[in-house]
Scaffold this motif. Structure first.
Motif, PDB file in Angstrom:
ATOM      1  N   GLY A 229      -7.229  -2.611   8.463  1.00 20.71           N
ATOM      2  CA  GLY A 229      -8.034  -2.142   9.585  1.00 20.71           C
ATOM      3  C   GLY A 229      -7.370  -1.018  10.350  1.00 20.71           C
ATOM      4  O   GLY A 229      -8.029  -0.045  10.739  1.00 20.71           O
ATOM      5  N   GLU A 230      -6.065  -1.127  10.566  1.00 20.51           N
ATOM      6  CA  GLU A 230      -5.340  -0.090  11.293  1.00 20.51           C
ATOM      7  C   GLU A 230      -5.189   1.194  10.485  1.00 20.51           C
ATOM      8  O   GLU A 230      -5.180   2.290  11.038  1.00 20.51           O
ATOM      9  CB  GLU A 230      -3.958  -0.611  11.705  1.00 20.51           C
ATOM     10  N   SER A 231      -5.051   1.049   9.183  1.00 17.22           N
ATOM     11  CA  SER A 231      -4.797   2.212   8.325  1.00 17.22           C
ATOM     12  C   SER A 231      -6.057   2.849   7.781  1.00 17.22           C
ATOM     13  O   SER A 231      -5.998   3.955   7.227  1.00 17.22           O
ATOM     14  CB  SER A 231      -3.934   1.789   7.135  1.00 17.22           C
ATOM     15  N   THR A 232      -7.198   2.141   7.919  1.00 23.72           N
ATOM     16  CA  THR A 232      -8.477   2.543   7.319  1.00 23.72           C
ATOM     17  C   THR A 232      -8.357   2.753   5.812  1.00 23.72           C
ATOM     18  O   THR A 232      -9.095   3.542   5.217  1.00 23.72           O
ATOM     19  CB  THR A 232      -9.060   3.817   7.981  1.00 23.72           C
ATOM     20  N   GLY A 233      -7.387   2.073   5.186  1.00 22.73           N
ATOM     21  CA  GLY A 233      -7.255   2.137   3.735  1.00 22.73           C
ATOM     22  C   GLY A 233      -6.521   3.348   3.205  1.00 22.73           C
ATOM     23  O   GLY A 233      -6.557   3.615   2.000  1.00 22.73           O
ATOM     24  N   ILE A 234      -5.822   4.087   4.069  1.00 21.90           N
ATOM     25  CA  ILE A 234      -5.049   5.251   3.636  1.00 21.90           C
ATOM     26  C   ILE A 234      -3.656   4.790   3.189  1.00 21.90           C
ATOM     27  O   ILE A 234      -2.902   4.247   3.996  1.00 21.90           O
ATOM     28  CB  ILE A 234      -4.909   6.284   4.764  1.00 21.90           C
ATOM     29  N   PRO A 235      -3.280   4.982   1.922  1.00 19.86           N
ATOM     30  CA  PRO A 235      -2.006   4.468   1.420  1.00 19.86           C
ATOM     31  C   PRO A 235      -0.790   4.889   2.244  1.00 19.86           C
ATOM     32  O   PRO A 235       0.119   4.084   2.459  1.00 19.86           O
ATOM     33  CB  PRO A 235      -1.937   5.033  -0.005  1.00 19.86           C
ATOM     34  N   ARG A 236      -0.732   6.138   2.684  1.00 25.48           N
ATOM     35  CA  ARG A 236       0.451   6.581   3.432  1.00 25.48           C
ATOM     36  C   ARG A 236       0.611   5.808   4.733  1.00 25.48           C
ATOM     37  O   ARG A 236       1.724   5.437   5.116  1.00 25.48           O
ATOM     38  CB  ARG A 236       0.369   8.082   3.722  1.00 25.48           C
ATOM     39  N   ILE A 237      -0.504   5.548   5.411  1.00 22.89           N
ATOM     40  CA  ILE A 237      -0.430   4.793   6.670  1.00 22.89           C
ATOM     41  C   ILE A 237      -0.127   3.328   6.386  1.00 22.89           C
ATOM     42  O   ILE A 237       0.608   2.677   7.139  1.00 22.89           O
ATOM     43  CB  ILE A 237      -1.744   4.944   7.468  1.00 22.89           C
ATOM     44  N   ILE A 238      -0.676   2.794   5.294  1.00 18.98           N
ATOM     45  CA  ILE A 238      -0.348   1.423   4.881  1.00 18.98           C
ATOM     46  C   ILE A 238       1.162   1.297   4.680  1.00 18.98           C
ATOM     47  O   ILE A 238       1.793   0.337   5.139  1.00 18.98           O
ATOM     48  CB  ILE A 238      -1.095   1.050   3.588  1.00 18.98           C
ATOM     49  N   ASN A 239       1.754   2.271   3.993  1.00 13.72           N
ATOM     50  CA  ASN A 239       3.196   2.242   3.754  1.00 13.72           C
ATOM     51  C   ASN A 239       3.978   2.244   5.066  1.00 13.72           C
ATOM     52  O   ASN A 239       4.959   1.510   5.223  1.00 13.72           O
ATOM     53  CB  ASN A 239       3.607   3.449   2.913  1.00 13.72           C
ATOM     54  N   LYS A 240       3.542   3.077   5.991  1.00 11.66           N
ATOM     55  CA  LYS A 240       4.250   3.175   7.266  1.00 11.66           C
ATOM     56  C   LYS A 240       4.214   1.846   8.016  1.00 11.66           C
ATOM     57  O   LYS A 240       5.240   1.367   8.521  1.00 11.66           O
ATOM     58  CB  LYS A 240       3.618   4.291   8.115  1.00 11.66           C
ATOM     59  N   ILE A 241       3.034   1.234   8.084  1.00 10.10           N
ATOM     60  CA  ILE A 241       2.898  -0.037   8.811  1.00 10.10           C
ATOM     61  C   ILE A 241       3.676  -1.152   8.109  1.00 10.10           C
ATOM     62  O   ILE A 241       4.377  -1.942   8.758  1.00 10.10           O
ATOM     63  CB  ILE A 241       1.413  -0.420   8.943  1.00 10.10           C
ATOM     64  N   CYS A 242       3.585  -1.206   6.785  1.00  7.09           N
ATOM     65  CA  CYS A 242       4.280  -2.258   6.042  1.00  7.09           C
ATOM     66  C   CYS A 242       5.797  -2.128   6.185  1.00  7.09           C
ATOM     67  O   CYS A 242       6.505  -3.135   6.326  1.00  7.09           O
ATOM     68  CB  CYS A 242       3.887  -2.204   4.568  1.00  7.09           C
ATOM     69  N   ASP A 243       6.297  -0.913   6.138  1.00  5.26           N
ATOM     70  CA  ASP A 243       7.739  -0.699   6.251  1.00  5.26           C
ATOM     71  C   ASP A 243       8.249  -1.181   7.612  1.00  5.26           C
ATOM     72  O   ASP A 243       9.255  -1.896   7.696  1.00  5.26           O
ATOM     73  CB  ASP A 243       8.051   0.785   6.051  1.00  5.26           C
ATOM     74  N   LEU A 244       7.541  -0.809   8.667  1.00  7.89           N
ATOM     75  CA  LEU A 244       7.930  -1.248  10.011  1.00  7.89           C
ATOM     76  C   LEU A 244       7.783  -2.760  10.157  1.00  7.89           C
ATOM     77  O   LEU A 244       8.591  -3.415  10.834  1.00  7.89           O
ATOM     78  CB  LEU A 244       7.079  -0.531  11.054  1.00  7.89           C
ATOM     79  N   SER A 245       6.762  -3.317   9.518  1.00  6.22           N
ATOM     80  CA  SER A 245       6.538  -4.758   9.597  1.00  6.22           C
ATOM     81  C   SER A 245       7.703  -5.526   8.987  1.00  6.22           C
ATOM     82  O   SER A 245       8.126  -6.571   9.513  1.00  6.22           O
ATOM     83  CB  SER A 245       5.247  -5.142   8.884  1.00  6.22           C
ATOM     84  N   LEU A 246       8.222  -5.031   7.891  1.00  4.85           N
ATOM     85  CA  LEU A 246       9.359  -5.688   7.248  1.00  4.85           C
ATOM     86  C   LEU A 246      10.603  -5.633   8.133  1.00  4.85           C
ATOM     87  O   LEU A 246      11.389  -6.583   8.180  1.00  4.85           O
ATOM     88  CB  LEU A 246       9.632  -5.046   5.888  1.00  4.85           C
ATOM     89  N   VAL A 247      10.783  -4.509   8.812  1.00 10.86           N
ATOM     90  CA  VAL A 247      11.907  -4.390   9.751  1.00 10.86           C
ATOM     91  C   VAL A 247      11.773  -5.418  10.863  1.00 10.86           C
ATOM     92  O   VAL A 247      12.735  -6.131  11.204  1.00 10.86           O
ATOM     93  CB  VAL A 247      11.981  -2.968  10.338  1.00 10.86           C
ATOM     94  N   TYR A 248      10.584  -5.533  11.433  1.00 12.95           N
ATOM     95  CA  TYR A 248      10.347  -6.485  12.520  1.00 12.95           C
ATOM     96  C   TYR A 248      10.545  -7.924  12.038  1.00 12.95           C
ATOM     97  O   TYR A 248      11.173  -8.738  12.720  1.00 12.95           O
ATOM     98  CB  TYR A 248       8.926  -6.312  13.066  1.00 12.95           C
ATOM     99  N   ALA A 249      10.009  -8.234  10.865  1.00 15.30           N
ATOM    100  CA  ALA A 249      10.124  -9.601  10.360  1.00 15.30           C
ATOM    101  C   ALA A 249      11.572  -9.969  10.086  1.00 15.30           C
ATOM    102  O   ALA A 249      12.029 -11.079  10.425  1.00 15.30           O
ATOM    103  CB  ALA A 249       9.287  -9.755   9.093  1.00 15.30           C
ATOM    104  N   ALA A 250      12.324  -9.046   9.476  1.00 12.70           N
ATOM    105  CA  ALA A 250      13.726  -9.329   9.166  1.00 12.70           C
ATOM    106  C   ALA A 250      14.548  -9.503  10.436  1.00 12.70           C
ATOM    107  O   ALA A 250      15.414 -10.381  10.518  1.00 12.70           O
ATOM    108  CB  ALA A 250      14.305  -8.210   8.305  1.00 12.70           C
ATOM    109  N   SER A 251      14.269  -8.674  11.440  1.00 12.62           N
ATOM    110  CA  SER A 251      15.025  -8.786  12.695  1.00 12.62           C
ATOM    111  C   SER A 251      14.757 -10.112  13.392  1.00 12.62           C
ATOM    112  O   SER A 251      15.607 -10.605  14.152  1.00 12.62           O
ATOM    113  CB  SER A 251      14.664  -7.626  13.622  1.00 12.62           C
ATOM    114  N   ALA A 252      13.593 -10.704  13.146  1.00 12.46           N
ATOM    115  CA  ALA A 252      13.243 -11.998  13.742  1.00 12.46           C
ATOM    116  C   ALA A 252      13.614 -13.168  12.835  1.00 12.46           C
ATOM    117  O   ALA A 252      13.350 -14.324  13.179  1.00 12.46           O
ATOM    118  CB  ALA A 252      11.748 -12.039  14.056  1.00 12.46           C
ATOM    119  N   GLY A 253      14.207 -12.853  11.673  1.00  7.08           N
ATOM    120  CA  GLY A 253      14.587 -13.909  10.749  1.00  7.08           C
ATOM    121  C   GLY A 253      13.416 -14.551  10.031  1.00  7.08           C
ATOM    122  O   GLY A 253      13.525 -15.665   9.516  1.00  7.08           O
TER     123      GLY A 253
END
Length: 293
Positions: A229-253
């Protein structure tokens, strides 16, 4: 947090969602497979003009890089990105892309003759020239017409020169203008690459995760739906959100990226939405003001 930290946390061999185009990560969605088949069709049939368009970040450049890996040894390829300029500048871009030397002060006739001699020599040696122009929406109508004129070097049943144009949707709109009808008539194959739907987005995310040694289930379906929904299906934006999401998840354990992680990203303002022009259902007409009484 460094990228290595979340790599170790999730057991990845490398970042699964890098923003750099990488054919090794290419996900063959139905749309990408069709777009690539159009490019291959153009190459196999030696079509004089092939056009592929799509929104920014839909994977067009990655498809070009994948195509370059499959070219025939007899094909001499020149890749041009972000070409701009006036008459004569295009020929310099072309000659530079093909590594053809030419005098800096050469006039248009000399540049064209140099280009023609090169194409004929390649043909005499059993090959043919392919020009791939990325970000072709930056070319104006006059430059596109100049490109069409270059294809006049083709004669008879043999195609000595092929052009592949890749760009944003504005390129398609430009080609459809009345003054470029001769150009449009020479386009043998064309395809528009649309953004991905939710199901394709979910398959895309899982593909990239498993490619780097993940399970593919590091994101919940709810999280992927929010990402789509946030990326409207654009792969580059999907990559950006997913990459940041992994950083956030790892920092929270956390071992999973869930909806709460995506919501936190949004609340922290890390997701920038592209500007969109306002939609008018009709031509806007300013109402005349009443005269002062």
């Amino acid at each position: 947090m460094s990228a290595n930290l979340y790599l170790d946390h999730f057991g990845f061999t490398e970042r699964p969602f890098s923003l750099s185009p990488d054919p090794d990560f290419l996900f063959w969605s139905r749309a990408h497979a069709r777009a690539f088949s159009v490019l291959e069709y153009g190459m196999v049939t030696r079509a004089p003009l092939t056009v592929v368009t799509g929104e920014v970040g839909t994977g067009k450049t990655t498809l070009i890089q994948a195509l370059l890996r499959r070219l025939d040894p007899n094909q001499v390829v020149g890749l041009i990105s972000n070409a701009q300029g006036d008459r004569g500048d295009l020929l310099r871009w072309v000659l530079n892309a093909l590594d053809v030397t030419h005098p800096d002060a050469a006039d248009y006739v000399t540049l064209f003759q140099t280009f023609q001699d090169f194409v004929l020599k390649v043909y005499a040696d059993g090959g043919h020239v392919v020009l791939i122009i990325d970000e072709a929406q930056n070319l104006g109508a006059e430059t596109l017409e100049e490109l069409r004129m270059l294809t006049n070097i083709n004669s008879g049943k043999d195609e000595l020169l092929q052009l592949i144009l890749v760009g944003q949707p504005e390129l398609r709109q430009l080609i459809e203008r009345p003054e470029l009808r001769q150009f449009a008539q020479r386009v043998t194959a064309t395809y528009h690459l649309d953004p991905m739907d939710f199901v394709t987005t979910r398959e895309y995310v899982r593909h990239r995760l498993t490619h780097v040694g993940g399970s593919g289930d590091e994101f919940t379906d709810q999280a992927i739906r929010a990402i789509h929904g946030e990326s409207t299906g654009i792969p580059r934006i999907i990559n950006k959100i997913c990459d940041l999401s992994l950083v956030y998840a790892a920092s929270a354990g956390q071992d999973l990226v869930d909806m709460a992680t995506i919501r936190e990203l949004i609340e922290d303002g890390l997701i920038l939405r592209p500007f969109k022009e306002p939609l008018f259902l009709t031509n806007r007409v300013d109402r005349p003001r009443k005269a002062a009484e």
